[in-house]
Design a protein around this motif. Sequence first.
Motif: not given
Length: 701
Positions: A379-401
């Motif tokens: 949500y931060d307007p100053q953030v330009l990019a996000i990069k992330m690795t995902l190996y095992r994620v839960s069924g209702n992931s806040t991170l994915v949202q």
Amino acid sequence: MKQEVIFLNKIHIGKDVPSRYVNRELSWMEFNKRVLEEAQDVQNPLLERIKFLSIVSSNLDEFMSVRVAGITEQVKAGVTRKDFTGYTPQGLLKRIMKRASGMVTLQSKAGRDLHRQLAKEGIHFTRYDDMSVNQQKTLDAYFHDIVFPVLTPMAVDQSRPFPLVHSLGLYLSVVLQREDEVAYEADEEPYFAIVQVPSILPRFVQLPSRPNSKKLEYILLEDLIKIHIQTLFSGYIPLAVHHFRLTRNADITLNEEDAEDLLEEIEKELRKRRWGIPVRLEVEKGMHPYALNLLKDEFEITDNVFEIDGALDLTYLMRFSLSIPGKDGLRFPKIDPVYPEEFAESEDLFNVLRQRDLLVYHPYESFKAVDDFLTEAAYDPQVLAIKMTLYRVSGNSTLVQALARAAESGKQVTVVVELKARFDEERNIAWARQLEKAGCHVVYGLVGLKTHAKITLVLRQEQDQLRRYVHVGTGNYNDSTARLYTDVGLFTSHPLIGEDASALFNDITGYSAPHNFQVFGVAPSSLKDKFFQLIAREKENALQGKPAYIIGQMNSLSNQEMIDLLYEASQAGVKIDLLVRGVCCLCPGVPGLSENIHVYSIVDRFLEHSRTFYFENAGDPEVFLASADWMTRNLTRRVELMCPVFDKQIRDSIINILQLKLSDNVKARQLLSNGTYARVTNDKPPLRSQFAAADTRLWKS
């Protein structure tokens, strides 16, 4: 003057130690035995013991479907070459099956004992004949209204070939006789059918309470179907009904080089799992001989048949334990994860990280800190990019949202999703498609390598500069396992870590020669060498009379080169303490070889999952956290990451955590030189490290 050292090739190993190494598969069975001991331990609360028994069953399922399946294929292919621990596939398979048979016997006995203990606590699995009339009527209605419509009896005869039996599914074998026929002769074949116990329905069914009774009563779904089996075969008399369960080879073999679309190729291989080669057959004790021989012939299994006295597939016990209402006295005391006070005291997480680094120790500290970090970045307007690795994620992931929200708002979002995370492939495919739909750049990693590193990079424009914020962890980005596993995560804005993080993502997502990282160790290019250099430095320091000490915590240790180097360090006088939860192929305490090495395993309420490392460095200690174990696959066939800890306060906290675990004399076992484990006993006051860690004062600096 340098100390004289005798190295590996000059060492004589006594007759009581047949090898310098413990076999990986046999070491794993020792680990599962330790889990089983927790199910047998009367000091553990009853409902927690049931959970441990479920874990034993789940562990054994995966071991059989992957490790034993691979060894079985080697035997069928005629491979006779010995591994570095001295075993041929044939000899190893024989030893595994002998130990597995003993483990299953103990597991079944533990299950029966726990059922008796449950009954004393008012939790019963009730026989149909012992139910009240009202309970029987309720159960009959449930069967006819809910269960019966889902069932599909499958006859086996000349016109109807043997149906596909799914791996790890629960089935009933039914031997039948026609009502209008006299009893069949001994040389005549009876009729035969199988019925799958539907996995879509709950495995256990709760009965209505009896008047003025507080007892909780249940029946297993397969027993309910057994009681009503006649309704599926009108005109026939069931002569024998027994449970059985098949385990197939579940490993995936990919030709990544020739795959045009990796996602489609994995989906294709997942469909093939259902036809995997059979490797284990579990049957109910007393199964009808005709049914047993038919199953063995159909699945071409002769030796790997386990006759079980009791219920099959005890994995249901985990859900059963969690479903029991109340009974808090039969569970471990609740531990509520604490939200890191550094984040709690500020509405601007990035401002906190500009001032100092932050360590989060799960499950004692909340994974919500990671969720909030990604959500604020989204949500931060100053953030330009996000990069992330995902190996095992839960069924209702806040991170994915959060990642999807960031992409939809116009940020550059790159997600490396590992499609080959074993048994999470389908879930990860679903996440990948959801992220792509939201506008994220989804990358499936590098050909031939699993991406196992746990890292998030946030790039933020601040005045006239671009600042990098990084999270590096030892565990998966999964809020569910973060409540069950011990892991550490580091939040930092250290420029060297940020620059290496950018280089790592560039290596994964683009065409780039292996990068010369400034502070990271990255597999498969440099991590093994980095570890080797650190161990060699401790060895050299010991030879020069300087302080030399190594502490390593990991899940498994099986790489031969790493073990040999640790042996050399031990011979040089380096003190080495290893916390290895599972497989350990190193033999500690062998005179002239490893007398300075001690190996401990902690099996308790949480799964020990952290990978953290301490090197004395002649009095100037260095601490690292990593995604990698000391296994060949982690060091050579995966994208793994090791990150240094620069903040002294955090470094001291990690050292405190390691020392706390090394002081455990309640749930710690010590590995003996013969490959077995013994509980740590001493005259010090009892210390249970996982319970003590709930008090942050004991480890937080």
